[in-house]
Enzyme design. Structure first.
Site, mmCIF file in Angstrom:
data_model
loop_
_atom_site.group_PDB
_atom_site.id
_atom_site.type_symbol
_atom_site.label_atom_id
_atom_site.label_comp_id
_atom_site.label_asym_id
_atom_site.label_seq_id
_atom_site.Cartn_x
_atom_site.Cartn_y
_atom_site.Cartn_z
ATOM 1 N N CYS A 167 0.845 -1.199 0.000
ATOM 2 C CA CYS A 167 0.000 0.000 0.000
ATOM 3 C C CYS A 167 0.875 1.242 0.000
ATOM 4 O O CYS A 167 1.677 1.449 0.909
ATOM 5 C CB CYS A 167 -0.920 -0.005 1.226
ATOM 6 S SG CYS A 167 -1.765 1.562 1.473
ATOM 7 N N CYS A 197 0.482 3.451 3.112
ATOM 8 C CA CYS A 197 1.154 2.866 4.287
ATOM 9 C C CYS A 197 2.648 3.159 4.211
ATOM 10 O O CYS A 197 3.288 3.481 5.230
ATOM 11 C CB CYS A 197 0.925 1.356 4.343
ATOM 12 S SG CYS A 197 -0.700 0.855 4.952
ATOM 13 N N ASP A 200 -0.526 16.493 -1.943
ATOM 14 C CA ASP A 200 -0.918 15.606 -3.036
ATOM 15 C C ASP A 200 0.072 15.754 -4.184
ATOM 16 O O ASP A 200 0.504 16.862 -4.515
ATOM 17 C CB ASP A 200 -2.340 15.941 -3.503
ATOM 18 C CG ASP A 200 -2.910 14.862 -4.398
ATOM 19 O OD1 ASP A 200 -3.824 14.143 -3.940
ATOM 20 O OD2 ASP A 200 -2.455 14.732 -5.555
ATOM 21 N N HIS A 230 -3.982 0.979 8.336
ATOM 22 C CA HIS A 230 -4.576 0.778 7.017
ATOM 23 C C HIS A 230 -6.082 0.584 7.138
ATOM 24 O O HIS A 230 -6.548 -0.423 7.673
ATOM 25 C CB HIS A 230 -3.956 -0.419 6.297
ATOM 26 C CG HIS A 230 -4.472 -0.562 4.898
ATOM 27 N ND1 HIS A 230 -3.930 0.122 3.825
ATOM 28 C CD2 HIS A 230 -5.526 -1.258 4.407
ATOM 29 C CE1 HIS A 230 -4.614 -0.173 2.730
ATOM 30 N NE2 HIS A 230 -5.587 -1.010 3.056
ATOM 31 N N ASN A 275 -12.981 10.002 -1.441
ATOM 32 C CA ASN A 275 -13.560 9.184 -2.503
ATOM 33 C C ASN A 275 -13.640 7.742 -2.023
ATOM 34 O O ASN A 275 -12.735 7.257 -1.327
ATOM 35 C CB ASN A 275 -12.694 9.271 -3.765
ATOM 36 C CG ASN A 275 -12.697 10.667 -4.359
ATOM 37 O OD1 ASN A 275 -13.707 11.359 -4.320
ATOM 38 N ND2 ASN A 275 -11.570 11.081 -4.905
ATOM 39 N N HIS A 324 -8.240 8.256 2.635
ATOM 40 C CA HIS A 324 -7.579 9.560 2.711
ATOM 41 C C HIS A 324 -8.611 10.648 2.523
ATOM 42 O O HIS A 324 -9.596 10.472 1.795
ATOM 43 C CB HIS A 324 -6.472 9.681 1.672
ATOM 44 C CG HIS A 324 -6.897 9.294 0.283
ATOM 45 N ND1 HIS A 324 -6.997 7.981 -0.120
ATOM 46 C CD2 HIS A 324 -7.262 10.046 -0.776
ATOM 47 C CE1 HIS A 324 -7.402 7.948 -1.377
ATOM 48 N NE2 HIS A 324 -7.585 9.195 -1.799
ATOM 49 N N HIS A 367 -8.998 14.415 1.147
ATOM 50 C CA HIS A 367 -8.417 15.524 0.400
ATOM 51 C C HIS A 367 -8.811 16.821 1.096
ATOM 52 O O HIS A 367 -9.988 17.009 1.444
ATOM 53 C CB HIS A 367 -8.982 15.578 -1.021
ATOM 54 C CG HIS A 367 -8.687 14.379 -1.864
ATOM 55 N ND1 HIS A 367 -7.709 14.371 -2.841
ATOM 56 C CD2 HIS A 367 -9.254 13.141 -1.903
ATOM 57 C CE1 HIS A 367 -7.685 13.179 -3.438
ATOM 58 N NE2 HIS A 367 -8.618 12.427 -2.894
HETATM 59 P P1 DGP Z 1 -8.189 9.305 -4.861
HETATM 60 O O1 DGP Z 1 -8.556 9.443 -6.307
HETATM 61 O O2 DGP Z 1 -9.220 9.903 -3.949
HETATM 62 O O3 DGP Z 1 -7.835 7.877 -4.501
HETATM 63 O O4 DGP Z 1 -6.884 10.199 -4.684
HETATM 64 C C1 DGP Z 1 -5.594 9.704 -4.587
HETATM 65 C C2 DGP Z 1 -4.680 10.899 -4.574
HETATM 66 O O5 DGP Z 1 -3.414 10.453 -4.157
HETATM 67 C C3 DGP Z 1 -4.489 11.576 -5.927
HETATM 68 O O6 DGP Z 1 -4.958 12.918 -5.829
HETATM 69 C C4 DGP Z 1 -2.999 11.543 -6.174
HETATM 70 C C5 DGP Z 1 -2.426 11.189 -4.835
HETATM 71 N N1 DGP Z 1 -1.270 10.333 -4.881
HETATM 72 C C6 DGP Z 1 -1.181 9.111 -5.483
HETATM 73 N N2 DGP Z 1 0.050 8.596 -5.294
HETATM 74 C C7 DGP Z 1 0.728 9.505 -4.551
HETATM 75 C C8 DGP Z 1 2.046 9.530 -4.020
HETATM 76 O O7 DGP Z 1 2.864 8.621 -4.183
HETATM 77 N N3 DGP Z 1 2.402 10.644 -3.313
HETATM 78 C C9 DGP Z 1 1.537 11.670 -3.091
HETATM 79 N N4 DGP Z 1 1.985 12.709 -2.380
HETATM 80 N N5 DGP Z 1 0.283 11.669 -3.560
HETATM 81 C C10 DGP Z 1 -0.102 10.598 -4.288
#
Ligand code: DGP
Length: 112
Positions: free
Chosen positions: A3, A6, A29, A45, A85, A98, A100
């Site tokens: 994950c 994680c 993000d 998790h 989401n 998570h 946002h």
């Molecule tokens: P969701 O679509 O709600 O599952 O959003 C996942 C968010 O996670 C998306 O806006 C991009 C972010 N994201 C994905 N991988 C990484 C990462 O490795 N690092 C960071 N900082 N954000 C990430």
């Protein structure tokens, strides 16, 4: 468990953390959709908000307890939006719950 969030929580994958304690982590993000776009996660998790239960609810409380100061520290003095989401129809791409935090500008009124 493989994950990505994680691993971010454990510091095994780099991220720009803006807050952390023993229960939660907040970081920027990777693909910001607003001038301020943070993610707040529980260290434990939990796959999505659909998996919240009596045993893990304290992690969620910890997230919401800290969001006001995380948002204030990010300069969000005029409001912001919290989104989580869930699943396929909710367009959840990372299966570790998570929240946002979006702000830093007037956001769109439409939610979808
Ligand atoms: P969701 O679509 O709600 O599952 O959003 C996942 C968010 O996670 C998306 O806006 C991009 C972010 N994201 C994905 N991988 C990484 C990462 O490795 N690092 C960071 N900082 N954000 C990430």
């Amino acid at each position: 468990m493989d994950c990505i969030f994680c691993k971010i929580a454990a510091g095994e994958i780099p991220s720009t953390k803006v807050f952390e304690n023993d229960k939660i982590v907040a970081f920027k993000d990777l693909n910001p959709q607003a001038p301020v776009h943070l993610l707040v996660i529980p260290r434990e998790h939990i796959a999505s908000a659909d998996e919240v239960n009596a045993d893990n609810a304290l992690s969620i409380a910890e997230i919401f307890k800290n969001i006001p100061s995380i948002a204030a520290d990010a300069g969000l003095t005029n409001g912001y939006r919290i989104i989580t989401n869930i699943g396929e129809d909710g367009c959840q791409s990372v299966k570790h719950m998570h929240f946002h935090i979006l702000g830093g500008t007037k956001l769109a009124e439409r939610m979808c």
